[in-house]
Design a protein around this motif. Structure first.
Motif, PDB file in Angstrom:
ATOM      1  N   ASP A  71       0.811  -1.216   0.000  1.00 52.44           N
ATOM      2  CA  ASP A  71       0.000   0.000   0.000  1.00 52.44           C
ATOM      3  C   ASP A  71       0.846   1.268   0.000  1.00 52.44           C
ATOM      4  O   ASP A  71       0.539   2.251   0.675  1.00 52.44           O
ATOM      5  CB  ASP A  71      -0.954   0.009   1.199  1.00 52.44           C
ATOM      6  N   GLY A  72       1.951   1.234  -0.749  1.00 46.84           N
ATOM      7  CA  GLY A  72       2.792   2.409  -0.873  1.00 46.84           C
ATOM      8  C   GLY A  72       3.654   2.707   0.329  1.00 46.84           C
ATOM      9  O   GLY A  72       4.224   3.801   0.440  1.00 46.84           O
ATOM     10  N   VAL A  73       3.804   1.743   1.245  1.00 47.45           N
ATOM     11  CA  VAL A  73       4.630   1.921   2.438  1.00 47.45           C
ATOM     12  C   VAL A  73       5.687   0.818   2.468  1.00 47.45           C
ATOM     13  O   VAL A  73       5.371  -0.358   2.283  1.00 47.45           O
ATOM     14  CB  VAL A  73       3.793   1.864   3.731  1.00 47.45           C
ATOM     15  N   ALA A  74       6.942   1.215   2.691  1.00 46.19           N
ATOM     16  CA  ALA A  74       8.040   0.256   2.751  1.00 46.19           C
ATOM     17  C   ALA A  74       8.622   0.214   4.156  1.00 46.19           C
ATOM     18  O   ALA A  74       8.755   1.244   4.821  1.00 46.19           O
ATOM     19  CB  ALA A  74       9.133   0.643   1.759  1.00 46.19           C
ATOM     20  N   HIS A  75       8.968  -1.000   4.610  1.00 43.55           N
ATOM     21  CA  HIS A  75       9.597  -1.193   5.914  1.00 43.55           C
ATOM     22  C   HIS A  75      10.910  -1.950   5.704  1.00 43.55           C
ATOM     23  O   HIS A  75      10.923  -3.017   5.082  1.00 43.55           O
ATOM     24  CB  HIS A  75       8.690  -1.992   6.857  1.00 43.55           C
ATOM     25  N   LEU A  76      11.997  -1.398   6.186  1.00 44.63           N
ATOM     26  CA  LEU A  76      13.295  -2.040   6.066  1.00 44.63           C
ATOM     27  C   LEU A  76      13.373  -3.197   7.058  1.00 44.63           C
ATOM     28  O   LEU A  76      13.151  -3.009   8.257  1.00 44.63           O
ATOM     29  CB  LEU A  76      14.406  -1.021   6.337  1.00 44.63           C
ATOM     30  N   THR A  77      13.677  -4.388   6.551  1.00 42.72           N
ATOM     31  CA  THR A  77      13.631  -5.589   7.386  1.00 42.72           C
ATOM     32  C   THR A  77      14.635  -5.554   8.524  1.00 42.72           C
ATOM     33  O   THR A  77      14.320  -5.908   9.664  1.00 42.72           O
ATOM     34  CB  THR A  77      13.878  -6.841   6.518  1.00 42.72           C
ATOM     35  N   SER A  82      11.038   3.151   7.913  1.00 41.03           N
ATOM     36  CA  SER A  82       9.887   3.017   7.030  1.00 41.03           C
ATOM     37  C   SER A  82       9.708   4.328   6.272  1.00 41.03           C
ATOM     38  O   SER A  82      10.176   5.390   6.707  1.00 41.03           O
ATOM     39  CB  SER A  82       8.621   2.677   7.814  1.00 41.03           C
ATOM     40  N   ILE A  83       9.018   4.248   5.124  1.00 37.39           N
ATOM     41  CA  ILE A  83       8.756   5.447   4.332  1.00 37.39           C
ATOM     42  C   ILE A  83       7.544   5.186   3.446  1.00 37.39           C
ATOM     43  O   ILE A  83       7.296   4.048   3.037  1.00 37.39           O
ATOM     44  CB  ILE A  83       9.984   5.836   3.473  1.00 37.39           C
ATOM     45  N   ASP A  84       6.770   6.231   3.178  1.00 39.90           N
ATOM     46  CA  ASP A  84       5.657   6.122   2.250  1.00 39.90           C
ATOM     47  C   ASP A  84       5.861   7.122   1.110  1.00 39.90           C
ATOM     48  O   ASP A  84       6.833   7.882   1.096  1.00 39.90           O
ATOM     49  CB  ASP A  84       4.314   6.330   2.961  1.00 39.90           C
ATOM     50  N   ILE A  85       4.949   7.111   0.148  1.00 30.96           N
ATOM     51  CA  ILE A  85       5.088   7.953  -1.033  1.00 30.96           C
ATOM     52  C   ILE A  85       5.141   9.434  -0.662  1.00 30.96           C
ATOM     53  O   ILE A  85       5.964  10.199  -1.185  1.00 30.96           O
ATOM     54  CB  ILE A  85       3.937   7.699  -2.020  1.00 30.96           C
ATOM     55  N   ALA A  98       7.699   6.577  -6.363  1.00 28.63           N
ATOM     56  CA  ALA A  98       7.381   5.149  -6.451  1.00 28.63           C
ATOM     57  C   ALA A  98       8.274   4.404  -5.469  1.00 28.63           C
ATOM     58  O   ALA A  98       9.431   4.789  -5.245  1.00 28.63           O
ATOM     59  CB  ALA A  98       7.601   4.632  -7.869  1.00 28.63           C
ATOM     60  N   ILE A  99       7.728   3.342  -4.881  1.00 30.26           N
ATOM     61  CA  ILE A  99       8.482   2.542  -3.916  1.00 30.26           C
ATOM     62  C   ILE A  99       8.419   1.084  -4.329  1.00 30.26           C
ATOM     63  O   ILE A  99       7.342   0.542  -4.590  1.00 30.26           O
ATOM     64  CB  ILE A  99       7.915   2.712  -2.492  1.00 30.26           C
ATOM     65  N   LEU A 100       9.583   0.448  -4.402  1.00 31.28           N
ATOM     66  CA  LEU A 100       9.685  -0.952  -4.770  1.00 31.28           C
ATOM     67  C   LEU A 100      10.421  -1.731  -3.689  1.00 31.28           C
ATOM     68  O   LEU A 100      11.253  -1.181  -2.967  1.00 31.28           O
ATOM     69  CB  LEU A 100      10.467  -1.110  -6.083  1.00 31.28           C
TER      70      LEU A 100
END
Length: 323
Positions: A71-77, A82-85, A98-100
Motif C-alpha cells: 500500500d505504498g509503504v516500505a519497511h526495512l527488514t 519506514s517510508i511512504d510515497i 514510487a516505492i519498490l
C-alpha cells in the motif's frame, strides 16, 4: 519536454545508495553511498543527498527497499526504518514517487543492463517473453518473478527469504534445530545470506566441539586454508541450489533465472565445484525437467538503481503515451 533527472535509491540493510538517472540510464558519477547507522530514517538520507548535490528538483523519485512494501509503504527488514510515497516526495521534492522492494527493482532492471555485467552460470534454453525469476542473496534473501505483459512489466512483491528452510539430511536437521533454538524459526534467509554463511560456519564449529565465529568475507578469503570454511560454503551452495530449484518449480521461469546480490556474486565462482547445479536438479523424476532453466548472475552493483530508473521511465511512458 521535462528533461529533469530521476532520483533513484537502493536502500539495503547496511548502506543506502542514491543517484540520478536520465531515462533508464543511471549516471555512475552521481551515485553516493551513505551508512544507515548515521541516520534515524531514510528521509534524512535523501535530504542530505539533495543538499549535497543541488540541481533542479527531480521529476520523479523511486526507491528500492530491502523489506516488504504494501500500500505504498516500505519497511526495512533489518532496521527500524519506514517510508511512504508522501514522505518520499517531501524528502526529495520530486514531482512523483514510487516505492519498490529491492528485488522488484532488480526485476525491472532485466534487459537494461550492460551485456558484460551478466554472466552465465548454467546454460539452458531461454524462451522469449517467458517469465523469469530473480533470486537475491545478500544481507538477506528474496526471490521475485518477472512477467512482461502487453500492458508493461509486472514484478509482484515477495518475501521468499522467510519461508521454511528445506531439510534433506540428518546434519541439516541438526542445523535447523540449532537455528530454531537461536532464532525461534529456521528460515531460508538464516542460511542463505551473508550472516547465514557465518551461522553455518559457527554451527560446524559447535558440531566439532569448538566455538569459532568468522565473518563471511574472512570465510570466503580462507577457502584454500580452512577446511571448515570450505565445508560451510559447500553446505551453503547446496542449500542455495535446492531452494533455487524449488522456486523454479513453483514459478516455471522458462525465460531464465538470475542471481543477484553481493553474496551471490561472491559465491558465483564456486557454484559448479560445490555442487550447485546437482542440488538444483536433484528433483527425482523431474531431474531432466530441471535442465529447462538457464541461470545467470548479475555483476552490476547498480542494477537496483537501474531498475528504479526503468520503472519510472515505464510509468512516464504509460502516462504520456510515449516511450
Amino acid at each position: 519536454m521535462d528533461d529533469r533527472p530521476f532520483l533513484v535509491a537502493d536502500v539495503g540493510g547496511t548502506n543506502t545508495r542514491v543517484g540520478l538517472a536520465r531515462g533508464r540510464d543511471v549516471d555512475p558519477r552521481s551515485v553516493r553511498r551513505y551508512a544507515n547507522r548515521e541516520f534515524a530514517n531514510l528521509g534524512p538520507v535523501l535530504r542530505r543527498y539533495r543538499d549535497e548535490t543541488g540541481g533542479p528538483s527531480p521529476k520523479g523519485a523511486c526507491i528500492a527497499m530491502a523489506g516488504p512494501v504494501a500500500d505504498g509503504v516500505a519497511h526495512l527488514t533489518n532496521l527500524d526504518w519506514s517510508i511512504d510515497i508522501t514522505a518520499l516526495i517531501e524528502a526529495t521534492d520530486a514531482g512523483s514517487g514510487a516505492i519498490l522492494n529491492d528485488l522488484q527493482a532488480q526485476g525491472h532492471a532485466l534487459g537494461h543492463l550492460a551485456s558484460g555485467s551478466v554472466r552465465t552460470v548454467c546454460d539452458g534454453p531461454r524462451r522469449e517473453a517467458a517469465p523469469r525469476l530473480v533470486i537475491g542473496v545478500g544481507t538477506g534473501f528474496n526471490a521475485v518473478s518477472v512477467y512482461d505483459a502487453p500492458s508493461g512489466r509486472i514484478v509482484p512483491a515477495s518475501e521468499a527469504g522467510h519461508a521454511n528452510l528445506p531439510i534433506r539430511t540428518e546434519a541439516e536437521l541438526r542445523l535447523c534445530t540449532h537455528l530454531s533454538t537461536a532464532h525461534g524459526f529456521a528460515a531460508v534467509e538464516d542460511v542463505l545470506s551473508g550472516r547465514g554463511l557465518e551461522r553455518v560456519y559457527h554451527w560446524l564449529a559447535l558440531e566439532a566441539g569448538a566455538s569459532d565465529e568468522r565473518r563471511a568475507a574472512d570465510i570466503m578469503a580462507d577457502l584454500d586454508t580452512d577446511p571448515r570454511a570450505r565445508a560451510a560454503l559447500r553446505l551453503f551452495v547446496s542449500m542455495l541450489g535446492r531452494v533455487a530449484g524449488n522456486l523454479a518449480l513453483i514459478h516455471l521461469p522458462f525465460g531464465g533465472i538470475v542471481l543477484v546480490g553481493g553474496v551471490a556474486r561472491a559465491v558465483s565462482g564456486h557454484l559448479r565445484e560445490m555442487g550447485f547445479i546437482d542440488s538444483f536438479r536433484d528433483k527425482g523424476r523431474f531431474a531432466g525437467f530441471m535442465t529447462n532453466f538457464a541461470i545467470d548472475v548479475v555483476e552490476d552493483d547498480f542494477a537496483a538503481l537501474t531498475g528504479c530508473a526503468a520503472h519510472l521511465t515505464d510509468i512516464a511512458a504509460q502516462t504520456d503515451g510515449s516511450e
